[in-house]
Scaffold this motif. Sequence first.
Motif, PDB file in Angstrom:
ATOM      1  N   VAL B   7       0.829  -1.207   0.000  1.00 34.69           N
ATOM      2  CA  VAL B   7       0.000   0.000   0.000  1.00 34.69           C
ATOM      3  C   VAL B   7       0.861   1.254   0.000  1.00 34.69           C
ATOM      4  O   VAL B   7       1.837   1.342   0.751  1.00 34.69           O
ATOM      5  CB  VAL B   7      -0.915   0.017   1.245  1.00 34.69           C
ATOM      6  N   TRP B   8       0.470   2.222  -0.814  1.00 32.58           N
ATOM      7  CA  TRP B   8       1.175   3.504  -0.871  1.00 32.58           C
ATOM      8  C   TRP B   8       0.884   4.287   0.396  1.00 32.58           C
ATOM      9  O   TRP B   8      -0.265   4.568   0.716  1.00 32.58           O
ATOM     10  CB  TRP B   8       0.712   4.309  -2.088  1.00 32.58           C
ATOM     11  N   ARG B   9       1.948   4.612   1.147  1.00 31.19           N
ATOM     12  CA  ARG B   9       1.796   5.433   2.346  1.00 31.19           C
ATOM     13  C   ARG B   9       2.531   6.740   2.135  1.00 31.19           C
ATOM     14  O   ARG B   9       3.691   6.747   1.733  1.00 31.19           O
ATOM     15  CB  ARG B   9       2.359   4.713   3.593  1.00 31.19           C
ATOM     16  N   GLN B  10       1.863   7.837   2.404  1.00 35.64           N
ATOM     17  CA  GLN B  10       2.459   9.162   2.218  1.00 35.64           C
ATOM     18  C   GLN B  10       1.851  10.070   3.267  1.00 35.64           C
ATOM     19  O   GLN B  10       0.641  10.253   3.301  1.00 35.64           O
ATOM     20  CB  GLN B  10       2.160   9.666   0.793  1.00 35.64           C
ATOM     21  N   LYS B  11       2.679  10.647   4.115  1.00 35.36           N
ATOM     22  CA  LYS B  11       2.183  11.400   5.273  1.00 35.36           C
ATOM     23  C   LYS B  11       1.357  12.617   4.851  1.00 35.36           C
ATOM     24  O   LYS B  11       0.300  12.874   5.388  1.00 35.36           O
ATOM     25  CB  LYS B  11       3.353  11.838   6.164  1.00 35.36           C
ATOM     26  N   ASP B  12       1.845  13.368   3.906  1.00 37.33           N
ATOM     27  CA  ASP B  12       1.094  14.534   3.428  1.00 37.33           C
ATOM     28  C   ASP B  12       1.606  14.912   2.045  1.00 37.33           C
ATOM     29  O   ASP B  12       2.474  14.234   1.488  1.00 37.33           O
ATOM     30  CB  ASP B  12       1.198  15.711   4.415  1.00 37.33           C
ATOM     31  N   ALA B  13       1.085  16.017   1.524  1.00 41.73           N
ATOM     32  CA  ALA B  13       1.400  16.396   0.146  1.00 41.73           C
ATOM     33  C   ALA B  13       2.898  16.625  -0.057  1.00 41.73           C
ATOM     34  O   ALA B  13       3.424  16.377  -1.141  1.00 41.73           O
ATOM     35  CB  ALA B  13       0.624  17.663  -0.221  1.00 41.73           C
ATOM     36  N   LEU B  19       5.840   2.367  -0.765  1.00 43.48           N
ATOM     37  CA  LEU B  19       4.925   1.224  -0.630  1.00 43.48           C
ATOM     38  C   LEU B  19       5.284   0.460   0.640  1.00 43.48           C
ATOM     39  O   LEU B  19       6.455   0.174   0.881  1.00 43.48           O
ATOM     40  CB  LEU B  19       5.051   0.302  -1.849  1.00 43.48           C
ATOM     41  N   GLU B  20       4.278   0.132   1.429  1.00 45.12           N
ATOM     42  CA  GLU B  20       4.511  -0.684   2.619  1.00 45.12           C
ATOM     43  C   GLU B  20       3.698  -1.959   2.530  1.00 45.12           C
ATOM     44  O   GLU B  20       2.633  -1.988   1.918  1.00 45.12           O
ATOM     45  CB  GLU B  20       4.130   0.098   3.880  1.00 45.12           C
ATOM     46  N   THR B  21       4.196  -2.977   3.163  1.00 47.14           N
ATOM     47  CA  THR B  21       3.567  -4.293   3.032  1.00 47.14           C
ATOM     48  C   THR B  21       2.756  -4.638   4.279  1.00 47.14           C
ATOM     49  O   THR B  21       3.206  -4.430   5.408  1.00 47.14           O
ATOM     50  CB  THR B  21       4.651  -5.361   2.802  1.00 47.14           C
ATOM     51  N   TYR B  22       1.573  -5.147   4.052  1.00 46.47           N
ATOM     52  CA  TYR B  22       0.692  -5.581   5.147  1.00 46.47           C
ATOM     53  C   TYR B  22       0.114  -6.941   4.803  1.00 46.47           C
ATOM     54  O   TYR B  22      -0.064  -7.277   3.635  1.00 46.47           O
ATOM     55  CB  TYR B  22      -0.474  -4.592   5.337  1.00 46.47           C
ATOM     56  N   GLN B  23      -0.219  -7.690   5.842  1.00 47.36           N
ATOM     57  CA  GLN B  23      -0.885  -8.977   5.615  1.00 47.36           C
ATOM     58  C   GLN B  23      -2.368  -8.804   5.949  1.00 47.36           C
ATOM     59  O   GLN B  23      -2.709  -8.257   6.994  1.00 47.36           O
ATOM     60  CB  GLN B  23      -0.282 -10.069   6.513  1.00 47.36           C
ATOM     61  N   ILE B  52      -4.580   3.224   7.195  1.00 45.51           N
ATOM     62  CA  ILE B  52      -4.381   3.685   5.814  1.00 45.51           C
ATOM     63  C   ILE B  52      -5.509   4.660   5.482  1.00 45.51           C
ATOM     64  O   ILE B  52      -6.684   4.314   5.604  1.00 45.51           O
ATOM     65  CB  ILE B  52      -4.448   2.485   4.836  1.00 45.51           C
ATOM     66  N   ALA B  53      -5.150   5.882   5.075  1.00 51.45           N
ATOM     67  CA  ALA B  53      -6.189   6.852   4.723  1.00 51.45           C
ATOM     68  C   ALA B  53      -6.659   6.588   3.298  1.00 51.45           C
ATOM     69  O   ALA B  53      -5.852   6.473   2.378  1.00 51.45           O
ATOM     70  CB  ALA B  53      -5.643   8.268   4.848  1.00 51.45           C
ATOM     71  N   PHE B  54      -7.965   6.415   3.146  1.00 48.79           N
ATOM     72  CA  PHE B  54      -8.539   6.310   1.797  1.00 48.79           C
ATOM     73  C   PHE B  54      -9.903   6.975   1.808  1.00 48.79           C
ATOM     74  O   PHE B  54     -10.558   7.037   2.841  1.00 48.79           O
ATOM     75  CB  PHE B  54      -8.620   4.845   1.323  1.00 48.79           C
ATOM     76  N   ASP B  55     -10.311   7.482   0.659  1.00 49.91           N
ATOM     77  CA  ASP B  55     -11.594   8.166   0.544  1.00 49.91           C
ATOM     78  C   ASP B  55     -12.703   7.170   0.238  1.00 49.91           C
ATOM     79  O   ASP B  55     -12.536   6.289  -0.611  1.00 49.91           O
ATOM     80  CB  ASP B  55     -11.524   9.182  -0.610  1.00 49.91           C
ATOM     81  N   VAL B  98      -1.302  -4.617  -5.088  1.00 49.96           N
ATOM     82  CA  VAL B  98      -0.640  -3.314  -4.959  1.00 49.96           C
ATOM     83  C   VAL B  98      -1.704  -2.223  -5.011  1.00 49.96           C
ATOM     84  O   VAL B  98      -2.511  -2.180  -5.943  1.00 49.96           O
ATOM     85  CB  VAL B  98       0.403  -3.106  -6.086  1.00 49.96           C
ATOM     86  N   ILE B  99      -1.724  -1.370  -4.003  1.00 53.31           N
ATOM     87  CA  ILE B  99      -2.765  -0.343  -3.903  1.00 53.31           C
ATOM     88  C   ILE B  99      -2.104   1.032  -3.879  1.00 53.31           C
ATOM     89  O   ILE B  99      -1.278   1.322  -3.009  1.00 53.31           O
ATOM     90  CB  ILE B  99      -3.609  -0.544  -2.622  1.00 53.31           C
ATOM     91  N   GLU B 100      -2.502   1.866  -4.834  1.00 57.27           N
ATOM     92  CA  GLU B 100      -1.896   3.202  -4.948  1.00 57.27           C
ATOM     93  C   GLU B 100      -2.988   4.253  -5.153  1.00 57.27           C
ATOM     94  O   GLU B 100      -4.101   3.925  -5.565  1.00 57.27           O
ATOM     95  CB  GLU B 100      -0.968   3.260  -6.171  1.00 57.27           C
ATOM     96  N   PRO B 101      -2.649   5.518  -4.907  1.00 53.00           N
ATOM     97  CA  PRO B 101      -3.629   6.582  -5.172  1.00 53.00           C
ATOM     98  C   PRO B 101      -3.714   6.891  -6.661  1.00 53.00           C
ATOM     99  O   PRO B 101      -2.899   6.402  -7.436  1.00 53.00           O
ATOM    100  CB  PRO B 101      -3.048   7.780  -4.416  1.00 53.00           C
TER     101      PRO B 101
END
Lengths: 637, 257
Positions: B7-13, B19-23, B52-55, B98-101
């Motif tokens: 999953v794509w992790r990004q603190k702010d703009a 990418l970080e891995t989760y099970q 994970i922040a998602f809309d 793989v999950i990205e914005p």
Amino acid sequence: MKLDAKIPSGPLAQKWDRHRFEMKLINPANKRKFDVIVVGTGLAGASAAATLAELGYNVKAFCYQDSPRRAHSIAAQGGINAAKNYQNDGDSIYRLFYDTIKGGDFRAREANVYRLAQVSVNIIDQCVAQGVPFAREYGGLLANRSFGGAQVSRTFYARGQTGQQLLLGAYQALCRQIGLGTVKMFPRAEMLDLVLVNGHAKGIVARDLVTGEISAHAADAVVLATGGYGNVFYLSTNAKGCNVTATWRAYKRGAAFANPCYTQIHPTCIPVSGDHQSKLTLMSESLRNDGRVWVPKKKADNRPPGQIPEEDRDYYLERKYPSFGNLAPRDISSRAAKEVCDEGRGVGPGGRGVYLDFADAIGRIGEGAVRERYGNLFDMYEKITGENAYQRPMRIYPAVHYTMGGLWVDYNMMSTVPGLFVLGEANFSDHGANRLGASALMQGLADGYFVLPYTIGHYFASEKQPKARPDQPEFKKVIAEMETLTKKLLAVNGRRTVNSFHKELGGWLWEKCGMARNESGLKELLQKIPALREEFWKNVKVSGENGELNQNLEHAGRVADFLEFAELLVLDALERRESCGGHFRTEFQTEDGEAKRDDEHFAYVAAWEYAGAGRPPVLNKEPLDYEEVHMSTRSYK
Amino acid sequence: MNLTLKVWRQKDARSQGRLETYQAANVLADMSFLEMLDVVNEELIAKGGEPIAFDSDCREGICGTCSMMINGIAHGGLRGTTVCQLHMRHFHDGDTIVIEPWRARAFPVIKDLVTDRGAFDRIIQAGGFVSVNTGGTPDANALPVGKTEADRAMDAAACIGCGACVAACKNASAMLFVSAKVSHLASLPQGRAERERRVLNMVRVMDESGFGNCTVTGSCEAVCPKEISLDFIAQMNREYGQAILKNSGPRQSKGGD
């Protein structure tokens, strides 16, 4: 608290016209001196914000979504009612009025409902002029269909996306004003509290959901169009973000909350599939035009539906309500579904489901015609359940869908706080104890396009209040309170997630204060809810910090308010010792299980007044005086 | 089923993302993709991590809020489906996802999978409306609209403004989105009075917002959850061409409007 509904005098049919003439006006050049805050950009909020700006007011509009186009009005599928009588089938303003009053089980205010029916015709004209692509016949004129609780076809629709198209119409009108600079839009902003100056609503404190900044916004009036509180049940057909915060905070600042126990359970939703369920999905009521609802006659009949012969099926709505059949109103259909499932005749996993069968319709008009009418709904059903409803009946079960209760408003849509107006689902005014299908869209747009724009001017012209500034002490105080509250939520750092509290609260409410309620269950909830609230403030775990996009913190604030609000909902349900509309008390039913109303003792609006932390709220009653309609026993048999 | 998520992790703009891995364990077939992420987030919060922040909002495929690339495909690749309506029965035990914005210059990342799609609102504000005020409109049946025209308008109007078209396009073009609104309103008599200034103004803001141009690869149509047709881009080009030829560009108001 004195409740004055300010219903104009004169015959019902002339009240609104007379009132419009009697209200004071603000001249066009002076309108630009007034600022209005509109919170929420669904049908009611977007239509109000756009219309006020067109008239010349300065508007600030707020929504928690990333765009005003995403408010949950967008999810309404079936349609919007209007007394156009285009079908020549006997419809009229009076009939729409009467159907709405009756559908609301004689617990709505006559004058408001009549006005709603009157302006319904203008709404359709307005939306068509905006380019809303309503369904049409080959001749080019508008198409209609019928809906629950009515025997005429007065529902206008745009495929299964009526709410979306109406909202886009209002959103586009709003965008036009944003482009013209008359509306300043604040997306991803959540109202945290209402600010009063000299007892008048003069602004809000809002949190920027991206930066976490908590700031004050001042105006000459505040309009709440923030929707209903169905998510107090955790599982509902509402969007994930829908919440009670704006109306609840307004209540705590002095706005009376009316009839919170009136919640609508929609009969046709997709059943719960497991513990992971995050929300429920509605299948439009319009499906009941062609679908037949049934369960097996025998308990635990596990045969696949296709192998259950006609004689072993119970089309219970057609059996019990022959004149309305599958189009019986929502409260009645929902309760009937619960009843057959309680008898052990439910279908699907857990036995909480009934069939909605299209085999007859497919036989009669062909699969193509069914696809044309409902294709998107069948697709949605297949995506969620993995089942093809052209081949086997849908499984449906009731779910929380809409809340008729809301902030008390007078005929001018003003709450008990001067200068605070409440529109759409957020107010209580038009649907009584049960809303008819396709009437929510009608009410939201009526309030925003055609009612508030007149009445707000009268308030400005009558009340010469000094301008408020966001640096006044009243605003600073509320900002400080909200900053403290936010810090407090983050500081608990306990062991339970926000969601687990929400889920537990919702599960209890659904069980004891859902489709059927009784005294002992409600009293039990009144014991349990405060304890859960206490645990929340000791043991909740909210991740992250304030100065960033923090969805967990947003949810925590909303759940904290649900935990307070739920108690009022239950208290209202306990106090109303009768059954009416969506409020069914098992102690009060007829021999054949129908709701038993008590007009002698309960023909009133229950308007609850906040009395301070730790004190029981005060019940104020607005008597429902019916001048035109005779309160009768509601029958759909 | 058990899944591995990247999953794509990004603190702010302003921060760098990764990418970080989760099970994700014990995922059920009946869960929606977002419900699967809810479960992962509950575990993350319980362990003291950052969810994970998602809309998302309506979770029934109509509000257009949810938005993510799944294995490089906007909304995950099930035809005509938003990610909130994508269910886990379409995945298999052991899959790595793989999950990205959304990736587009005009849609900057706010946090993790959340992006700023305000540019779409600005395009509508430039002209995506019919300029009528409330009240004083003619009777709704005064002007018949042929069923074919009305149906075509509805086909275009079905756009939910999610931005998948932009995310899928190698040029990050917003032409499918813009053309849907242009075509919706140009297909109806109510929208024709200002069709020229509408298309000119909307296209101008579209270009200013940093969206690329269309090279007709059709990737937008392929991922569109409402299956908006590429034909509308052709219609918009025609509308735009006509407007240019008629030389009736955005008119400067001289007052008195």
